[in-house]
Design a protein around this motif. Structure first.
Motif, mmCIF file in Angstrom:
data_model
loop_
_atom_site.group_PDB
_atom_site.id
_atom_site.type_symbol
_atom_site.label_atom_id
_atom_site.label_comp_id
_atom_site.label_asym_id
_atom_site.label_seq_id
_atom_site.Cartn_x
_atom_site.Cartn_y
_atom_site.Cartn_z
ATOM 1 N N LYS A 156 -12.419 74.455 112.277
ATOM 2 C CA LYS A 156 -12.064 75.963 112.572
ATOM 3 C C LYS A 156 -10.680 75.973 111.504
ATOM 4 C CE LYS A 156 -13.204 73.618 116.733
ATOM 5 N NZ LYS A 156 -13.251 73.204 118.109
ATOM 6 N N GLY A 157 -10.944 76.355 110.539
ATOM 7 C CA GLY A 157 -10.262 77.503 109.529
ATOM 8 C C GLY A 157 -8.224 76.283 109.450
ATOM 9 N N VAL A 158 -8.383 74.887 109.817
ATOM 10 C CA VAL A 158 -7.279 74.437 110.206
ATOM 11 C C VAL A 158 -7.781 72.859 108.975
ATOM 12 C CG1 VAL A 158 -5.463 72.523 111.105
ATOM 13 C CG2 VAL A 158 -6.700 75.155 112.307
ATOM 14 N N LYS A 159 -6.994 72.273 108.056
ATOM 15 C CA LYS A 159 -7.007 71.883 107.314
ATOM 16 C C LYS A 159 -6.014 70.419 108.385
ATOM 17 C CE LYS A 159 -7.253 73.701 102.981
ATOM 18 N NZ LYS A 159 -6.880 73.677 101.338
ATOM 19 N N VAL A 160 -7.105 69.333 108.201
ATOM 20 C CA VAL A 160 -6.497 68.323 108.934
ATOM 21 C C VAL A 160 -6.774 67.317 107.903
ATOM 22 C CG1 VAL A 160 -7.230 66.905 110.426
ATOM 23 C CG2 VAL A 160 -7.518 68.743 110.702
ATOM 24 N N GLY A 161 -5.004 66.365 107.638
ATOM 25 C CA GLY A 161 -5.583 64.960 106.594
ATOM 26 C C GLY A 161 -5.655 63.949 106.575
ATOM 27 N N PHE A 162 -6.708 62.963 107.344
ATOM 28 C CA PHE A 162 -6.199 61.700 107.367
ATOM 29 C C PHE A 162 -6.135 60.826 106.073
ATOM 30 C CE2 PHE A 162 -10.039 64.278 109.368
ATOM 31 C CZ PHE A 162 -9.780 64.071 110.516
ATOM 32 N N VAL A 163 -5.301 59.768 106.305
ATOM 33 C CA VAL A 163 -4.765 59.049 105.775
ATOM 34 C C VAL A 163 -5.549 57.541 106.257
ATOM 35 C CG1 VAL A 163 -2.322 59.058 106.546
ATOM 36 C CG2 VAL A 163 -3.249 58.173 104.893
ATOM 37 N N GLY A 164 -5.332 56.727 105.587
ATOM 38 C CA GLY A 164 -5.894 55.085 105.790
ATOM 39 C C GLY A 164 -5.515 53.917 105.684
ATOM 40 N N ALA A 165 -4.965 52.775 106.159
ATOM 41 C CA ALA A 165 -4.567 52.167 105.574
ATOM 42 C C ALA A 165 -5.298 50.348 105.851
ATOM 43 C CB ALA A 165 -3.200 51.787 105.750
ATOM 44 N N VAL A 166 -4.652 49.585 105.612
ATOM 45 C CA VAL A 166 -5.103 48.117 106.292
ATOM 46 C C VAL A 166 -4.239 46.917 106.455
ATOM 47 C CG1 VAL A 166 -5.519 47.532 103.862
ATOM 48 C CG2 VAL A 166 -7.147 45.974 106.001
ATOM 49 N N GLN A 213 -2.225 70.696 107.649
ATOM 50 C CA GLN A 213 -1.607 71.136 108.410
ATOM 51 C C GLN A 213 -1.416 69.805 109.754
ATOM 52 O OE1 GLN A 213 -4.063 73.838 107.962
ATOM 53 N NE2 GLN A 213 -1.926 75.887 109.414
ATOM 54 N N VAL A 214 -2.438 69.112 109.911
ATOM 55 C CA VAL A 214 -2.099 68.616 110.987
ATOM 56 C C VAL A 214 -2.550 66.867 110.412
ATOM 57 C CG1 VAL A 214 -3.800 67.481 112.433
ATOM 58 C CG2 VAL A 214 -3.340 70.089 112.866
ATOM 59 N N PHE A 215 -1.977 65.537 110.383
ATOM 60 C CA PHE A 215 -2.052 64.640 109.353
ATOM 61 C C PHE A 215 -2.764 63.464 111.567
ATOM 62 C CE2 PHE A 215 1.207 66.523 107.858
ATOM 63 C CZ PHE A 215 0.572 66.463 106.735
ATOM 64 N N VAL A 216 -3.275 62.576 110.881
ATOM 65 C CA VAL A 216 -3.930 61.531 111.524
ATOM 66 C C VAL A 216 -4.154 60.221 110.442
ATOM 67 C CG1 VAL A 216 -6.215 61.376 113.127
ATOM 68 C CG2 VAL A 216 -5.027 63.173 112.733
ATOM 69 N N VAL A 217 -3.765 59.311 111.139
ATOM 70 C CA VAL A 217 -3.929 58.210 110.415
ATOM 71 C C VAL A 217 -4.642 57.311 111.006
ATOM 72 C CG1 VAL A 217 -2.687 55.593 110.710
ATOM 73 C CG2 VAL A 217 -1.194 57.842 109.943
#
Length: 565
Positions: free
Chosen positions: A190-200, A238-242
């Motif tokens: 929806k026009g917002v860049k959401v960054g997904f970052v992963g880890a184990v 702009q938004v960060f999700v782990v």
């Protein structure tokens, strides 16, 4: 009409004000909702299974059948009708330790089904490493060049791999320092860049077969995640999700919003994360929770597809500021959603191909199910059976004692109404494809080994070792870790062990390489790699000992582990 002078003078100012208001209406758009659905620890459970949880309202335990890939697909279809931009994301262990209908085909059916669900991204989990680095990358990119040639590309001649992306910011090649898979992915919603970052979890080497993670380095989770945030910002995130395959535990209900009693390895990780990260989607501990940790939302959706986490992030589209996060864990109860017929038909086709092998009867039990649940002392009926099977399969190598890690027993041993267990039911108990290793340990080493059950870093369960018939000991919970074994209680066939004497033991290759932090196993001498699969050992033992599981049968073992207080 004569316009009064003051009003006439204000017309240009009014025009400017209206123009500025118009600009503001463009720049200050209304907040938008970004909808996510999260999954973790699916473990190839394409079909529904029993789910037990405590209801947040009534406080009562509820048991029902939940999950199934077609039910998940039905739920997602309904929610995507509400928001076509909804993203499905995951926190690892999507494959590995899977039921036979998936594992017998190298988990390719699960990868294909998740593709059909429209999964976008997932962190790696420790079980993604079960087949080693080469197989993990094949699962991602496709192809048939596999260390498991008898399984790979046998369901279909061409395996295209995962259409979703695996992420891990904290796994690198030890020689080159390069990431094994990408650290992050940025999606425009929806026009917002959401960054997904992963880890184990950094402790993956302790819960994986050593050879499977050879040549890889696992780094601090929070440091690795924080390190890539500036790079993600430069790319417009702009938004960060782990998405992290590490978790915790709480005694609160899985559907209680804002739980505050979360404990475990995930908590200090969350506390060290960049303040810009407001949402952490977790896995590994197989618990459902919707918690707050230092003002951040931390979720997990239990395991096996029993729950899906619905997450709504309200975001300022201009700044990316997260104004609110609404979360719910939704039970995937059979019948609550119209099944996705494509997935229903797909699973049916896989089962049809698998049926002959899965339905093959292997043994008649004395009672069913044989439970893997451990009593207060740490012993389980199914753990006893598996440990006895390990010894029976290796008796020709002089084995006296068998051990089995309780976490490696994945399900109860079920059977049909006639108490006949099938290959598929036996395989669900031991799905890893581990082989048995024989070695010598001294009495002193065995004492240290038992003490290690309560003195292991990052241990999720204090008791994990199941022991074979004839081996026994007692422990005292009031004593400190390292001194809990009651002196003189460790015995073989009623005789106390002697520190200097050597004993012949058998374990699976995971434990033999020091898995689950049992370093003493890795020190064993005169080792023999038997190439005997633990599942084959169990099936052979069941076939040769009809009536196993009957509570009063002569085969019922005596108490092997005692807790004195």
């Amino acid at each position: 009409m004569i316009v009064p002078r003051p009003l006439r003078a204000s017309i240009p100012a009014l025009a400017v004000a209206l123009a500025l208001a118009g600009c503001a209406s463009v720049q200050q758009r209304a907040p938008i909702d970004i909808n996510l659905v999260a999954l973790n620890d699916f473990h190839g459970n394409l079909e529904p299974s029993k789910y037990t949880y405590t209801d947040a309202v009534t406080g009562k335990k509820e048991s029902l059948r939940a999950g199934g890939i077609d039910t998940l697909g039905g739920a997602l279809a309904a929610w995507r009708r509400e928001d076509k931009d909804l993203l499905l994301v995951a926190a690892g262990d999507l494959i590995g330790a899977s039921p036979a209908v998936s594992s017998m085909w190298a988990d390719e059916p699960t990868i294909s089904a998740l593709n059909m669900l429209g999964l976008s991204v997932s962190s790696l989990g420790n079980h993604e490493f079960d087949g080693g680095r080469k197989e993990l990358l094949r699962q991602q990119h496709g192809g048939c060049d596999s260390p498991r040639p008898s399984k790979a590309c046998q369901l279909a001649p061409n395996f295209g791999g995962a259409k979703f992306g695996y992420l891990a910011a904290n796994v690198t090649d030890s020689a080159t320092g390069k990431l094994l898979v990408p650290a992050y992915r940025i999606e425009s919603v929806k026009g917002v860049k959401v960054g997904f970052v992963g880890a184990v979890l950094q402790g993956t080497p302790s819960v994986a077969v050593a050879s499977a993670v050879a040549g890889l380095s696992f780094h601090d989770e929070a440091e690795s995640i924080n390190k890539v945030i500036p790079e993600m910002r430069k790319q417009g995130a702009q938004v960060f999700v782990v998405l992290i395959h590490e978790g915790g535990k709480t005694d609160e209900s899985p559907d209680k919003v804002g739980c505050e009693r979360l404990e475990g390895a995930i908590v200090p990780i969350v506390q060290k994360l960049d303040p810009a990260i407001r949402l952490i989607i977790t896995g590994h501990s197989h618990q459902g929770y919707l918690c707050n940790v230092d003002g951040r939302v931390v979720t997990q959706a239990a395991s096996f597809g029993h729950l899906l986490s619905r997450i709504k992030m309200t975001v300022d589209p201009a700044t990316g500021g997260v104004q609110g996060i609404d979360v719910r864990n939704v039970v995937m109860k059979e019948g609550d959603f119209a099944p996705d017929t494509r997935l229903t038909e797909y699973v049916a086709s896989v089962k049809e191909r698998s049926q002959a092998a899965l339905a093959r009867p292997v043994a008649r039990l004395g009672a069913a199910p044989i439970l893997r649940h451990q009593n207060e002392a740490g012993e389980s009926p199914l753990g006893d059976v598996v440990a006895d099977a390990v010894v029976a399969a290796t008796r020709a190598q002089g084995v006296q004692i068998g051990f089995m890690n309780g976490t490696g027993i994945r399900k109860d041993l079920e059977a049909g109404a006639d108490l006949v267990a099938s290959f598929g039911q036996a395989q669900a108990v031991l799905p890893f494809g581990n082989t048995l290793v024989v070695m010598d340990l001294t009495g002193a080493q065995l004492h240290r080994l038992i003490e290690q059950q309560w003195d292991r870093p990052a241990a999720s369960d204090p008791i994990v070792l199941q022991v074979s018939n004839g081996f026994s000991y007692a422990w005292d919970s009031s004593k400190p870790a390292g001194s809990r074994v009651v002196p003189g209680s460790v015995k073989l066939n009623g005789v106390p062990l002697e520190d200097a004497q050597t004993y012949r033991i058998a374990v699976n290759n995971f434990l033999a390489e020091g898995g689950d932090h049992f370093a003493e196993f890795a020190k064993g001498t005169k080792r023999i790699e038997t190439k005997i699969y633990d599942l084959d050992a169990l099936i052979d033992y069941l076939a040769k000992n009809p009536g196993v599981g009957a509570p009063n049968a002569s085969l019922a073992p005596s108490v092997r582990i005692q807790k004195v207080r």
